[in-house]
Design a protein around this motif. Structure first.
Motif, short mmCIF file in Angstrom:
data_model
loop_
_atom_site.label_atom_id
_atom_site.label_comp_id
_atom_site.label_asym_id
_atom_site.label_seq_id
_atom_site.Cartn_x
_atom_site.Cartn_y
_atom_site.Cartn_z
N PHE A 122 -13.36 6.77 -13.86
CA PHE A 122 -12.85 5.77 -14.80
C PHE A 122 -11.58 6.39 -15.40
N THR A 125 -7.51 7.84 -19.90
CA THR A 125 -6.80 8.81 -20.75
C THR A 125 -5.52 9.33 -20.09
N SER A 131 -5.78 9.20 -27.73
CA SER A 131 -6.68 8.15 -28.22
C SER A 131 -5.97 6.80 -28.38
N PHE A 155 -8.02 14.31 -17.74
CA PHE A 155 -9.46 14.35 -18.06
C PHE A 155 -10.25 13.27 -17.31
N SER A 367 -13.66 9.91 -29.63
CA SER A 367 -13.93 10.89 -30.68
C SER A 367 -14.49 10.19 -31.92
C1 LIG Z 1 -15.23 16.67 -20.33
C2 LIG Z 1 -14.40 15.45 -20.55
C3 LIG Z 1 -14.50 14.40 -19.67
C4 LIG Z 1 -13.69 13.27 -19.84
N1 LIG Z 1 -13.76 12.26 -18.91
C5 LIG Z 1 -12.90 11.22 -19.00
C6 LIG Z 1 -12.86 10.23 -17.97
O1 LIG Z 1 -13.63 10.27 -17.00
N2 LIG Z 1 -11.95 9.23 -18.08
C7 LIG Z 1 -11.07 9.14 -19.13
O2 LIG Z 1 -10.27 8.21 -19.16
N3 LIG Z 1 -11.08 10.08 -20.12
C8 LIG Z 1 -11.97 11.11 -20.07
N4 LIG Z 1 -11.98 12.07 -21.07
C9 LIG Z 1 -11.01 11.98 -22.16
C10 LIG Z 1 -11.63 11.64 -23.51
O3 LIG Z 1 -12.00 10.29 -23.55
C11 LIG Z 1 -10.57 12.00 -24.57
O4 LIG Z 1 -10.45 13.42 -24.56
C12 LIG Z 1 -10.93 11.51 -25.93
O5 LIG Z 1 -10.92 10.11 -25.95
C13 LIG Z 1 -9.94 12.03 -26.99
O6 LIG Z 1 -8.62 11.87 -26.58
P1 LIG Z 1 -7.61 13.11 -26.58
O7 LIG Z 1 -8.28 14.26 -25.94
O8 LIG Z 1 -6.30 12.71 -26.00
O9 LIG Z 1 -7.44 13.45 -28.11
P2 LIG Z 1 -6.23 13.03 -29.07
O10 LIG Z 1 -6.05 11.56 -29.06
O11 LIG Z 1 -5.07 13.91 -28.77
O12 LIG Z 1 -6.83 13.43 -30.49
C14 LIG Z 1 -7.01 14.81 -30.87
C15 LIG Z 1 -7.85 14.82 -32.13
O13 LIG Z 1 -7.17 14.10 -33.16
C16 LIG Z 1 -7.97 13.07 -33.66
N5 LIG Z 1 -7.15 11.89 -34.02
C17 LIG Z 1 -6.17 11.32 -33.26
N6 LIG Z 1 -5.66 10.26 -33.91
C18 LIG Z 1 -6.33 10.15 -35.08
C19 LIG Z 1 -6.27 9.26 -36.20
N7 LIG Z 1 -5.42 8.23 -36.25
N8 LIG Z 1 -7.12 9.45 -37.23
C20 LIG Z 1 -7.99 10.48 -37.23
N9 LIG Z 1 -8.09 11.37 -36.21
C21 LIG Z 1 -7.28 11.20 -35.15
C22 LIG Z 1 -8.97 12.73 -32.56
O14 LIG Z 1 -10.13 12.17 -33.10
C23 LIG Z 1 -9.19 14.11 -31.95
O15 LIG Z 1 -10.20 14.78 -32.70
C24 LIG Z 1 -12.79 13.20 -20.93
C25 LIG Z 1 -12.73 14.26 -21.84
C26 LIG Z 1 -13.51 15.38 -21.66
C27 LIG Z 1 -13.38 16.51 -22.65
#
Ligand SMILES: Cc1cc2nc3c(=O)[nH]c(=O)nc-3n(C[C@H](O)[C@H](O)[C@H](O)COP(=O)(O)OP(=O)(O)OC[C@H]3O[C@@H](n4cnc5c(N)ncnc54)[C@H](O)[C@@H]3O)c2cc1C
Length: 386
Positions: A122, A125, A131, A155, A367
């Motif tokens: 899927f 990201t 996010s 990811f 998250s």
């Molecule tokens: C093991 C693993 C498997 C995954 N598998 C998939 C997959 O199969 N397909 C897929 O599409 N994705 C996948 N993901 C991605 C996952 O959905 C994202 O890592 C997650 O949604 C967070 O996005 P990010 O890492 O870009 O964090 P960011 O968006 O960079 O955020 C970093 C931190 O800041 C916080 N933050 C950001 N904006 C705000 C705000 N406005 N207010 C408060 N806090 C905020 C977030 O909550 C987070 O704690 C996977 C991730 C992991 C670790």
């Protein structure tokens, strides 16, 4: 609730428990250590039809509800397993079921139900969007009867182990949109037959989800593989979010129960200073506290699942279930590690593996900060915080 429904659910619970007995902790430890794909487990789950829980009977699935799918995932986690390979198929199913055409369902669902085709990837990201999904940049440009896809995802789990990938891509440039939630579209990418260059680079991650960076270079996707209308993809993905949150909550409840079972059993048996460590309130009370929180989260997830299955609005409940269950599981994980002391760090006891796996649930697939933002804005009517 009717007694027969209760009995059916109990039978599913029991059936999954029996199946999981063939895949004890040693199996999952080996899979984790060598970063393998749990092929034998996926085969058994497919044969038992539990993996096709959400696929309607007319397409060869079990035609069950989200409540039952949640019970299946809960029991897998509770047995000490890692359901990554199975939950992905359940998470993605909603988009195809609700918005896919009859032809798409006929083409893919029977094969998925039989286990001949895997839909376990899927791709949403992206590195520059995180996010903020409406900021994704991967472009799908229509050229006649196909779309040409260019861009990058990060990811993305199990892309190398899956035949199909559900892809969210931009079909209208962000700057041209008045409503920024428009302009994204969902596609089924058949990775068995790629035209163009699809580069999948594994990432070295804390958990064994076979997670990758993916580069698309002129990858061709036939128009008939677009799900629903062009530009409405974000809506379709959001539609699946409640199911995803309820299923994640169910997995977290399963993990929480696994940790509580392990912690209370170890606390009864381990003798230090001449008595079981569980006789000390410093050990016993945190376990009891975590237990109460897991059980409370369980009620919320069943409430959310029941509402979803009755086709009622359940956004608030699904989000609260995800939040409460992932936090309760994480608390139980820490309590279990404290109870085991140094042995909690020894791989043979499985606690450190489950500790890593359950930590993920507070961050992915969404998250908990974003869950709180949903509750703050959409349920409590406070201003948008981003
Ligand atoms: C093991 C693993 C498997 C995954 N598998 C998939 C997959 O199969 N397909 C897929 O599409 N994705 C996948 N993901 C991605 C996952 O959905 C994202 O890592 C997650 O949604 C967070 O996005 P990010 O890492 O870009 O964090 P960011 O968006 O960079 O955020 C970093 C931190 O800041 C916080 N933050 C950001 N904006 C705000 C705000 N406005 N207010 C408060 N806090 C905020 C977030 O909550 C987070 O704690 C996977 C991730 C992991 C670790």
């Amino acid at each position: 609730m009717e007694a027969s429904v209760q009995e059916d659910r109990q039978a599913i619970r029991q059936g999954v428990r029996e199946l999981c007995k063939d895949f004890p902790s040693a199996y999952w430890r080996d899979i984790d250590k060598h970063e393998k794909y749990p092929q034998e487990f996926v085969n058994a789950l497919t044969k038992s039809e539990y993996l096709a829980a959400l696929i309607p009977e007319e397409y060869g699935g079990a035609g069950l509800g989200v409540t039952e799918a949640g019970i299946i995932l809960e029991e897998i986690n509770r047995s000490g397993g890692n359901p990554g390979a199975c939950h992905a198929q359940m998470y993605t199913m909603g988009t195809l079921l609700r918005h896919g055409s009859d032809e798409q369902k006929r083409r893919y669902l029977p094969g998925i139900a039989k286990g001949d085709i895997r839909l376990q990837a899927f791709a949403v990201t992206e590195p520059n969007a995180g996010s903020e999904t409406t900021r994704i940049e991967t472009r799908a440009v229509r050229k006649g009867d196909r779309y040409i896809v260019n861009g990058q995802k990060i990811f993305i789990s199990r892309a190398k182990q899956s035949d199909l990938m559900l892809l969210l891509a931009r079909t209208t440039p962000y700057e041209e949109l008045k409503d920024k939630t428009q302009g994204l579209s969902v596609f089924i990418v058949d990775m068995r037959n790629i035209k163009g260059n699809l580069q999948i680079d594994p990432l070295d991650m804390m958990v064994n989800h076979h997670t990758n960076t993916i580069f698309f270079e002129d990858v061709e996707v036939p128009v008939e593989n677009r799900i629903g209308e062009e530009g409405k993809g974000f809506r379709y993905i959001i539609d699946g979010w409640n199911v995803e949150r309820i299923l994640v909550a169910s997995e977290a409840v399963g993990d929480g129960r696994w940790f509580i079972d392990r912690a209370s059993s170890y606390a009864r048996d381990r003798v230090v200073f001449g008595r079981p460590i569980g006789a000390n309130q410093g050990i016993q009370f945190p376990i009891a506290q975590a237990y109460a929180r897991v059980e409370a989260a369980d009620l919320m997830r069943f409430d959310a699942a029941a509402k979803f299955d009755r086709k009622e609005k359940c956004g608030a409940e699904a989000n609260m279930a995800k939040l409460l269950a992932s936090e309760a599981a994480w608390e139980a994980a820490n309590v279990c590690l404290n109870t085991y002391g140094g042995y909690g760090f020894a791989r043979d006891y499985d606690v450190e593996r489950k500790f890593r796996e359950t930590r993920l649930l507070t961050i992915a697939p969404v998250s908990n900060n974003l869950v709180l933002a949903f509750l703050g804005q959409n349920v409590l009517g406070m201003p948008k915080s981003y």
